[in-house]
Design a protein around this motif. Structure first.
Motif, PDB file in Angstrom:
ATOM      1  N   GLY A 257     -17.900  -2.353  10.496  1.00 28.36           N
ATOM      2  CA  GLY A 257     -18.009  -3.757  10.126  1.00 28.36           C
ATOM      3  C   GLY A 257     -17.767  -3.914   8.630  1.00 28.36           C
ATOM      4  N   PRO A 258     -17.596  -5.137   8.153  1.00 24.29           N
ATOM      5  CA  PRO A 258     -17.749  -6.409   8.875  1.00 24.29           C
ATOM      6  C   PRO A 258     -16.598  -6.681   9.835  1.00 24.29           C
ATOM      7  CG  PRO A 258     -16.969  -6.830   6.654  1.00 24.29           C
ATOM      8  CD  PRO A 258     -17.240  -5.348   6.719  1.00 24.29           C
ATOM      9  N   TRP A 259     -16.914  -7.529  10.848  1.00 18.65           N
ATOM     10  CA  TRP A 259     -15.931  -7.865  11.861  1.00 18.65           C
ATOM     11  C   TRP A 259     -15.125  -9.065  11.412  1.00 18.65           C
ATOM     12  CZ3 TRP A 259     -16.297  -3.741  14.640  1.00 18.65           C
ATOM     13  CH2 TRP A 259     -17.540  -3.141  14.852  1.00 18.65           C
ATOM     14  N   GLY A 260     -13.916  -9.168  11.964  1.00 16.01           N
ATOM     15  CA  GLY A 260     -13.043 -10.274  11.602  1.00 16.01           C
ATOM     16  C   GLY A 260     -12.121  -9.894  10.465  1.00 16.01           C
ATOM     17  N   GLN A 261     -11.626 -10.874   9.742  1.00 16.80           N
ATOM     18  CA  GLN A 261     -10.633 -10.672   8.677  1.00 16.80           C
ATOM     19  C   GLN A 261     -11.313 -10.736   7.310  1.00 16.80           C
ATOM     20  OE1 GLN A 261      -8.294 -13.897  10.469  1.00 16.80           O
ATOM     21  NE2 GLN A 261      -6.560 -12.496  10.492  1.00 16.80           N
ATOM     22  N   TYR A 262     -12.174  -9.761   7.074  1.00 13.91           N
ATOM     23  CA  TYR A 262     -12.960  -9.725   5.841  1.00 13.91           C
ATOM     24  C   TYR A 262     -12.723  -8.452   5.021  1.00 13.91           C
ATOM     25  CZ  TYR A 262     -15.661 -13.664   7.680  1.00 13.91           C
ATOM     26  OH  TYR A 262     -16.035 -14.896   8.159  1.00 13.91           O
ATOM     27  N   THR A 263     -11.931  -7.521   5.495  1.00 13.05           N
ATOM     28  CA  THR A 263     -11.805  -6.211   4.855  1.00 13.05           C
ATOM     29  C   THR A 263     -10.369  -5.966   4.416  1.00 13.05           C
ATOM     30  OG1 THR A 263     -13.584  -5.386   6.265  1.00 13.05           O
ATOM     31  CG2 THR A 263     -12.253  -3.755   5.108  1.00 13.05           C
ATOM     32  N   LEU A 264     -10.211  -5.571   3.144  1.00  8.76           N
ATOM     33  CA  LEU A 264      -8.906  -5.285   2.564  1.00  8.76           C
ATOM     34  C   LEU A 264      -8.723  -3.779   2.430  1.00  8.76           C
ATOM     35  CD1 LEU A 264      -6.311  -6.312   1.013  1.00  8.76           C
ATOM     36  CD2 LEU A 264      -7.692  -6.062  -1.077  1.00  8.76           C
ATOM     37  N   GLN A 265      -7.590  -3.283   2.906  1.00  6.25           N
ATOM     38  CA  GLN A 265      -7.241  -1.873   2.728  1.00  6.25           C
ATOM     39  C   GLN A 265      -6.462  -1.727   1.422  1.00  6.25           C
ATOM     40  OE1 GLN A 265      -5.259   0.092   6.033  1.00  6.25           O
ATOM     41  NE2 GLN A 265      -4.072   1.319   4.602  1.00  6.25           N
ATOM     42  N   VAL A 266      -6.949  -0.868   0.528  1.00  3.55           N
ATOM     43  CA  VAL A 266      -6.309  -0.633  -0.759  1.00  3.55           C
ATOM     44  C   VAL A 266      -5.976   0.852  -0.877  1.00  3.55           C
ATOM     45  CG1 VAL A 266      -6.477  -0.889  -3.259  1.00  3.55           C
ATOM     46  CG2 VAL A 266      -7.666  -2.514  -1.768  1.00  3.55           C
ATOM     47  N   THR A 267      -4.729   1.164  -1.196  1.00  5.14           N
ATOM     48  CA  THR A 267      -4.297   2.547  -1.395  1.00  5.14           C
ATOM     49  C   THR A 267      -4.190   2.831  -2.894  1.00  5.14           C
ATOM     50  OG1 THR A 267      -3.059   2.467   0.682  1.00  5.14           O
ATOM     51  CG2 THR A 267      -2.535   4.255  -0.843  1.00  5.14           C
ATOM     52  N   LEU A 268      -4.914   3.828  -3.354  1.00  5.01           N
ATOM     53  CA  LEU A 268      -4.941   4.205  -4.763  1.00  5.01           C
ATOM     54  C   LEU A 268      -4.101   5.456  -4.978  1.00  5.01           C
ATOM     55  CD1 LEU A 268      -8.799   3.823  -5.276  1.00  5.01           C
ATOM     56  CD2 LEU A 268      -7.049   2.064  -5.549  1.00  5.01           C
ATOM     57  N   TRP A 269      -3.413   5.508  -6.132  1.00  6.97           N
ATOM     58  CA  TRP A 269      -2.541   6.629  -6.437  1.00  6.97           C
ATOM     59  C   TRP A 269      -2.903   7.234  -7.792  1.00  6.97           C
ATOM     60  CZ3 TRP A 269       1.040   8.042  -2.739  1.00  6.97           C
ATOM     61  CH2 TRP A 269       1.283   7.115  -1.718  1.00  6.97           C
ATOM     62  N   ASP A 270      -2.395   8.422  -8.013  1.00  5.62           N
ATOM     63  CA  ASP A 270      -2.474   9.085  -9.315  1.00  5.62           C
ATOM     64  C   ASP A 270      -3.927   9.220  -9.766  1.00  5.62           C
ATOM     65  OD1 ASP A 270       0.363   9.154  -9.309  1.00  5.62           O
ATOM     66  OD2 ASP A 270       0.394   7.087 -10.022  1.00  5.62           O
ATOM     67  N   ASN A 271      -4.195   8.950 -11.069  1.00  4.49           N
ATOM     68  CA  ASN A 271      -5.550   9.124 -11.599  1.00  4.49           C
ATOM     69  C   ASN A 271      -6.560   8.184 -10.948  1.00  4.49           C
ATOM     70  OD1 ASN A 271      -4.850  11.175 -13.283  1.00  4.49           O
ATOM     71  ND2 ASN A 271      -4.678   9.935 -15.129  1.00  4.49           N
ATOM     72  N   HIS A 272      -6.093   7.046 -10.470  1.00  2.00           N
ATOM     73  CA  HIS A 272      -7.017   6.140  -9.763  1.00  2.00           C
ATOM     74  C   HIS A 272      -7.552   6.805  -8.497  1.00  2.00           C
ATOM     75  CE1 HIS A 272      -5.298   3.381 -12.583  1.00  2.00           C
ATOM     76  NE2 HIS A 272      -4.141   3.297 -11.956  1.00  2.00           N
ATOM     77  N   ALA A 273      -6.693   7.506  -7.776  1.00  2.00           N
ATOM     78  CA  ALA A 273      -7.131   8.191  -6.561  1.00  2.00           C
ATOM     79  C   ALA A 273      -8.108   9.307  -6.883  1.00  2.00           C
ATOM     80  CB  ALA A 273      -5.914   8.742  -5.811  1.00  2.00           C
ATOM     81  N   VAL A 274      -7.830  10.037  -7.962  1.00  2.00           N
ATOM     82  CA  VAL A 274      -8.726  11.140  -8.362  1.00  2.00           C
ATOM     83  C   VAL A 274     -10.102  10.593  -8.721  1.00  2.00           C
ATOM     84  CG1 VAL A 274      -9.080  12.990 -10.017  1.00  2.00           C
ATOM     85  CG2 VAL A 274      -6.785  12.550  -9.127  1.00  2.00           C
ATOM     86  N   ALA A 275     -10.131   9.498  -9.506  1.00  2.00           N
ATOM     87  CA  ALA A 275     -11.415   8.922  -9.924  1.00  2.00           C
ATOM     88  C   ALA A 275     -12.179   8.350  -8.734  1.00  2.00           C
ATOM     89  CB  ALA A 275     -11.178   7.841 -10.976  1.00  2.00           C
ATOM     90  N   ALA A 276     -11.476   7.655  -7.832  1.00  2.00           N
ATOM     91  CA  ALA A 276     -12.140   7.065  -6.669  1.00  2.00           C
ATOM     92  C   ALA A 276     -12.728   8.136  -5.767  1.00  2.00           C
ATOM     93  CB  ALA A 276     -11.151   6.201  -5.897  1.00  2.00           C
ATOM     94  N   ASN A 277     -12.030   9.238  -5.609  1.00  2.00           N
ATOM     95  CA  ASN A 277     -12.534  10.328  -4.776  1.00  2.00           C
ATOM     96  C   ASN A 277     -13.843  10.892  -5.329  1.00  2.00           C
ATOM     97  OD1 ASN A 277     -12.488  12.082  -2.611  1.00  2.00           O
ATOM     98  ND2 ASN A 277     -11.238  13.597  -3.685  1.00  2.00           N
ATOM     99  N   ARG A 278     -14.015  10.786  -6.627  1.00  2.00           N
ATOM    100  CA  ARG A 278     -15.222  11.289  -7.269  1.00  2.00           C
ATOM    101  C   ARG A 278     -16.342  10.246  -7.304  1.00  2.00           C
ATOM    102  NH1 ARG A 278     -13.240  11.825 -11.801  1.00  2.00           N
ATOM    103  NH2 ARG A 278     -14.324  10.204 -12.990  1.00  2.00           N
ATOM    104  N   LEU A 279     -15.982   8.955  -7.425  1.00  2.00           N
ATOM    105  CA  LEU A 279     -16.987   7.919  -7.665  1.00  2.00           C
ATOM    106  C   LEU A 279     -17.382   7.133  -6.416  1.00  2.00           C
ATOM    107  CD1 LEU A 279     -15.547   6.433 -10.991  1.00  2.00           C
ATOM    108  CD2 LEU A 279     -17.496   7.978 -10.763  1.00  2.00           C
ATOM    109  N   PHE A 280     -16.451   6.932  -5.481  1.00  2.00           N
ATOM    110  CA  PHE A 280     -16.682   5.988  -4.390  1.00  2.00           C
ATOM    111  C   PHE A 280     -17.415   6.652  -3.222  1.00  2.00           C
ATOM    112  CE2 PHE A 280     -12.914   2.934  -5.344  1.00  2.00           C
ATOM    113  CZ  PHE A 280     -13.463   2.695  -6.594  1.00  2.00           C
ATOM    114  N   TYR A 281     -18.215   5.844  -2.539  1.00  2.00           N
ATOM    115  CA  TYR A 281     -18.844   6.232  -1.284  1.00  2.00           C
ATOM    116  C   TYR A 281     -19.126   4.958  -0.506  1.00  2.00           C
ATOM    117  CZ  TYR A 281     -23.060   4.956  -3.932  1.00  2.00           C
ATOM    118  OH  TYR A 281     -23.978   4.293  -4.710  1.00  2.00           O
ATOM    119  N   VAL A 282     -19.340   5.107   0.784  1.00  2.00           N
ATOM    120  CA  VAL A 282     -19.559   3.940   1.640  1.00  2.00           C
ATOM    121  C   VAL A 282     -20.832   3.216   1.195  1.00  2.00           C
ATOM    122  CG1 VAL A 282     -20.056   3.170   3.994  1.00  2.00           C
ATOM    123  CG2 VAL A 282     -18.357   4.956   3.598  1.00  2.00           C
ATOM    124  N   GLY A 283     -20.721   1.909   0.964  1.00  2.00           N
ATOM    125  CA  GLY A 283     -21.845   1.097   0.522  1.00  2.00           C
ATOM    126  C   GLY A 283     -21.889   0.881  -0.971  1.00  2.00           C
TER     127      GLY A 283
END
Length: 613
Positions: A257-283
């Motif tokens: 969830g959430p259900w419906g048209q509320y969620t955006l898929q974003v693809t990160l590349w390069d250093n942004h992907a490296v940083a997100a892999n280290r910083l992001f988690y569900v919630g």
């Protein structure tokens, strides 16, 4: 404006294409398109540049150059569709039917970047770095830049893709002004600074995909269906969470969830992907800057964030740790509103589904109950083949509403009883053979007037193999074979009860002293359920039995019924007709059409698939 001539050793694109096939040459022009480096199947990396000059200034006449190097850092970097490049030692080849220029081991280049300000000076980059730009090359670049300024807009309007390729993705200096916004505000092609909650993450090969929500709805997004499967397409304005599932399911059973048209898929590349892999988690509450809105392969909205080649160390993703941040508070408010709306709609939807399910489960029980109630008064000695087919009311067959042509090739199942028959004499139910025709034997041929449960009547023909199946015996000369006639009378008594005796009584009452065999072979008119008006002190009228006329459905015309109404009302109690004892029975009915002599189609019905046990 012609400008300075080509630098020493360089040729135009037109000359290279026409005369240099298979040879190495030096080229100079505008890099109108650039594809970022990608790994090849071997150990090299490849970048693609599309080149134009004064000799080839249209999109369809431009030249594609592929440059290979063992390291991605050694490849040229193009920042805009107005950058100029002079490249030496490229080989003209044909690959898969396309004309290309390919780099060699000693290919070199000089790039003149477009100034970021009108009065700014262009920056120069070269490979190898020791290579310096010469005076004639600088003069050519100046004239080429002025020429391209006048040619760029027509080039773009003819289909070039400087705004579609990855230039604007790779650099923050693309001229696009990014703006803070919500997911509901996103439009294709614009850049946004977003803040939201991580719903799901998916690390990839060289990228990082994050599913982000700020609990605002955008109709261009994928729609995630409540109940565990992801679907494309919105459920509608009154179905925010796609409970109805009006899209194609993708089978994503673990969507949180959430259900419906509320969620955006974003693809990160390069250093942004490296940083997100280290910083992001569900919630986690996160911030993404300079996200470009684009369409995916399904035409739905998604985001992408590429690295900045001018500033490769820049990272535009971060985690929001301060829960007092206004963006976090607004997200929390919208989350509560979404949750209340979701729970309310979910309860309403479950109630609707429960009611539909109960109705669906009750339908077979209701049909079974109706079938049992009907069978209480149904003749069990007559059986129809299509036992599971539902009963069609007689009125719907007699006067159909969905008939597109003169008739319909259909088979119905009916519940009816016989109230009249033709011919009047049972001896005439079988017709003799006709010489030199297909009717070389005696054949059953008679008609029944049947009445349905709704009171509607219909003429039904019984003949041929269907009659043999119904009666269980072949046709014969009934006037000569009295035993066969007696057996037929016993069979038909099961079908219609005392109908034959009642018809005999009617004929004796209406035609006293006359031979019954002289009467017309016409179906008697069924009683219409009207009350008889008694006339006191009147003499019983002796009404001769006249020929009744029927339409194709076995019913008398209204005019004749009205003309004869007084005659039926004048019948005395002494001439009252006995009640018919025939029971209702289930039968199959075949509808078909025949072409009359006047060229008109007539709709008829024949008894079929029915047997007297």
């Amino acid at each position: 404006m012609e400008g300075a001539p080509l630098p020493r050793g360089c040729v135009s694109i037109a000359t290279a294409v026409d005369t240099k096939m298979g040879e190495c040459c030096d080229l100079a022009g505008v890099a109108v398109d650039f594809r970022p480096p990608v790994p090849t199947r071997g150990t090299d990396w490849m970048a693609t540049v599309t080149l134009c000059d004064r000799s080839r200034a249209l999109p369809e006449t431009s030249l594609t150059i592929r440059i290979f190097r063992p390291n991605m850092e050694l490849l040229p970097e193009i920042k805009s569709d107005s950058d100029l490049i002079l490249i030496r030692r490229v080989k003209m080849v044909k690959y898969n039917g396309r004309l290309l220029a390919m780099s060699t081991f000693d290919t070199s280049w000089i790039i003149s970047y477009a100034p970021t300000h009108p009065k700014g000076m262009p920056l120069i980059a070269s490979y190898p770095s020791s290579l310096k730009i010469k005076a004639d090359e600088m003069a050519y670049f100046q004239g080429l830049r002025v020429w391209w300024k006048s040619r760029r807009e027509p080039y773009v309007s003819k289909g070039a893709a400087p705004g579609v390729n990855s230039l604007s993705q790779l650099s923050g200096s693309s001229g696009q002004r990014r703006k803070p916004g919500l997911i509901r505000d996103m439009q294709i092609g614009s850049f946004y600074d977003l803040a939201g909650v991580v719903v799901k993450t998916f690390p990839g090969n060289g990228n990082y995909t994050v599913y982000l929500t700020d609990y605002t709805k955008n109709p261009m997004l994928h729609c995630y269906e409540s109940g565990g499967s992801r679907r494309i397409g919105a459920g509608g304005d009154d179905d925010d969470f796609d409970y109805t599932g009006r899209g194609r399911g993708f089978g994503n059973q673990d969507w949180p969830g959430p259900w419906g048209q509320y969620t955006l898929q974003v693809t990160l590349w390069d250093n942004h992907a490296v940083a997100a892999n280290r910083l992001f988690y569900v919630g986690a509450h996160v911030s993404l800057q300079n996200v470009r809105a684009k369409r995916n392969g399904d035409g739905k909205l998604e985001g992408t964030l590429n690295g900045d080649r001018q500033f490769p160390d820049k990272v535009l993703v971060s985690r929001i740790n301060n829960m007092d941040d206004p963006r976090v508070k607004q997200i929390a408010i919208r989350c509560k509103q979404y949750t209340r709306r979701f729970e309310s709609d979910k309860l309403r939807f479950e109630e609707e589904m429960r009611a539909k399910m109960e109705a669906k489960l009750a339908e077979p029980r209701r049909e079974e109950l109706e079938r049992k109630e009907r069978k209480v008064g149904v003749n069990v000695n007559i059986r129809a083949l299509k036992t599971n087919q539902p009963i069609t009311p007689m009125s719907e067959i007699a006067e159909p509403r969905d008939l597109d042509g003169p008739f319909a090739n259909r088979i119905y199942k009916i519940c009816c009883k016989v109230i009249d028959y033709l011919p009047q004499q049972l001896e005439d139910f079988a017709v003799p053979p006709v010489p030199q025709t297909e009717h070389s034997e005696w054949t059953w041929r008679f008609a029944l007037l049947v009445e349905g449960e709704d009171g509607a009547t219909l003429r039904v023909i019984v003949e041929g193999h269907d009659a043999v199946y119904l009666l269980g015996r072949p046709a014969a000369d009934l006037r000569a074979d009295r035993r066969e006639l007696s057996a037929l009378r016993e069979k038909l008594f099961i079908l219609w009860g005392n109908l034959e005796e009642v018809k005999d009584q009617q004929l004796r009452i209406k035609t006293p002293g006359k031979n019954e065999t002289s009467q017309s072979d016409s179906l008697a008119e069924p009683r219409r359920g009207k009350k008889r008006r008694r006339r006191r002190n009147t003499k019983q009228k002796q009404v001769a039995h006249k020929e009744f006329k029927y339409d194709e459905l076995g019913r008398r015309s209204n005019a004749e019924r009205d003309a004869d109404e007084d005659e039926s009302q004048d019948e005395s109690e002494g001439s009252a007709i006995h009640q018919l004892s025939g029971k209702m029975f289930e039968a199959c009915l075949k509808e078909y059409g025949i072409l009359s002599v006047d060229g008109q189609w007539k709709r008829l019905h024949r008894l079929c698939g029915t047997v007297i046990l």
